[in-house]
Write a protein that holds these residues in place. Structure first.
Motif, short mmCIF file in Angstrom:
data_model
loop_
_atom_site.label_atom_id
_atom_site.label_comp_id
_atom_site.label_asym_id
_atom_site.label_seq_id
_atom_site.Cartn_x
_atom_site.Cartn_y
_atom_site.Cartn_z
N ASN A 1 44.65 42.31 42.32
CA ASN A 1 44.10 43.48 42.00
C ASN A 1 43.12 44.37 43.24
O ASN A 1 42.87 45.22 43.12
N SER B 1 32.89 38.66 38.03
CA SER B 1 34.37 38.65 37.93
C SER B 1 34.90 39.97 37.28
O SER B 1 35.88 40.45 37.73
N ALA B 2 34.22 39.90 36.12
CA ALA B 2 34.64 41.28 35.23
C ALA B 2 34.25 42.44 36.17
O ALA B 2 35.09 43.51 36.07
N ALA C 1 37.94 46.90 41.45
CA ALA C 1 39.07 46.94 41.69
C ALA C 1 40.00 47.81 41.22
O ALA C 1 41.17 48.62 41.87
N GLY C 2 40.04 47.79 39.95
CA GLY C 2 40.88 48.58 39.17
C GLY C 2 40.71 50.12 39.54
O GLY C 2 41.71 50.89 39.59
N GLN D 1 39.65 41.46 31.96
CA GLN D 1 38.11 41.87 32.17
C GLN D 1 37.59 41.75 30.94
O GLN D 1 36.32 41.05 31.00
N GLU E 1 45.10 43.64 33.31
CA GLU E 1 43.76 43.75 33.87
C GLU E 1 42.78 44.09 32.77
O GLU E 1 41.55 43.22 33.16
N TYR F 1 36.52 37.77 30.90
CA TYR F 1 35.43 37.44 31.64
C TYR F 1 34.10 37.75 30.94
O TYR F 1 33.13 37.09 31.04
N LEU G 1 30.38 37.36 34.81
CA LEU G 1 30.04 38.84 34.91
C LEU G 1 30.46 39.55 36.19
O LEU G 1 31.01 40.55 36.48
N TRP H 1 34.03 42.77 39.25
CA TRP H 1 35.12 42.91 40.44
C TRP H 1 36.40 43.53 40.16
O TRP H 1 36.90 44.27 40.70
N LEU H 2 36.74 43.14 38.93
CA LEU H 2 38.08 43.60 38.52
C LEU H 2 37.84 45.03 37.96
O LEU H 2 38.85 45.89 38.26
N ALA H 3 36.84 45.65 37.47
CA ALA H 3 36.60 46.73 37.23
C ALA H 3 36.57 47.78 38.38
O ALA H 3 37.08 48.68 38.31
#
Lengths: 134, 65
Positions: free
Chosen positions: A132, B44-45, B51-52, A19, A15, A22, B42, B47-49
């Motif tokens: 996720n 996507s990054a 969600a995590g 991150q 993950e 991206y 940006l 969103w990952l942060a």
């Protein structure tokens, strides 16, 4: 079954990798845009280099993404992206000798193709994002 | 992703139109498209942060182990 389940779940490390992947891609694109606006008109050689670097970097980034996630076979979308972006880089090089109309044509075909690809089922990265998100 | 895909196709059609228009295009015609790309990465990054963080808050491994 347990192994399969574990394999499919993204690790925190994975993950984090995605991150930063991206973020790096966003930063590179940002620098590209700034350079294009700042020097694109005044330094033609740099404009040409930027036009070549755009698809070349996309190819390289997709190679990194696919490698990180189990190789080309497990990442068909990235694999296709690599091939398309390499072909685009070559096409841009040829188009640059013909003029900006030709270059725009190449970028036009590429963007349309890329759009079609991302309308397809999600890539490994997309799946990871979806997982996720749950 | 569907949104960015649709946007990408629109931009592609626009580029092809410009490629066939009399005005000589420049890199400045492509740069805004690249800016959109940066924006989507940006998102996507981010969103990952989010969600995590949400997953960690809801109890680590609730869905895993």
């Amino acid at each position: 079954m347990t192994n399969e389940t574990l394999e499919k779940l993204p690790s925190t490390q994975d993950e984090r990798w995605l991150q930063s992947y991206y973020l790096v891609r966003a930063a590179v694109a940002g620098v590209w845009v700034a350079a294009a606006f700042a020097f694109g008109a005044s330094v033609p050689a740099l404009a040409a280099a930027l036009l070549l670097a755009y698809p070349a970097w996309d190819a390289a980034a997709n190679v990194m993404d696919a490698r990180r996630h189990g190789g080309a076979k497990r990442n068909p979308t990235q694999a296709i992206n690599v091939v398309v972006s390499v072909l685009t880089t070559v096409a841009v090089a040829v188009a640059l000798t013909m003029g900006m109309h030709a270059v725009l044509g190449v970028f036009g075909v590429w963007a349309s193709l890329a759009g079609l690809c991302s309308l397809q089922p999600p890539s490994a990265a997309g799946e990871a994002t979806a997982r996720n998100g749950r | 992703m569907i949104l960015s895909g649709g946007q990408s196709m629109l931009v592609g059609v626009l580029f092809i139109k410009q490629a066939n228009a009399p005005a000589i295009p420049s890199i400045a015609d492509i740069a805004p498209y690249a800016a959109f790309g940066a924006f989507y990465f940006l998102i996507s990054a981010t969103w990952l942060a989010i969600a995590g963080a949400r997953r960690r808050r809801s109890g680590r491994g609730a869905a895993t182990h």
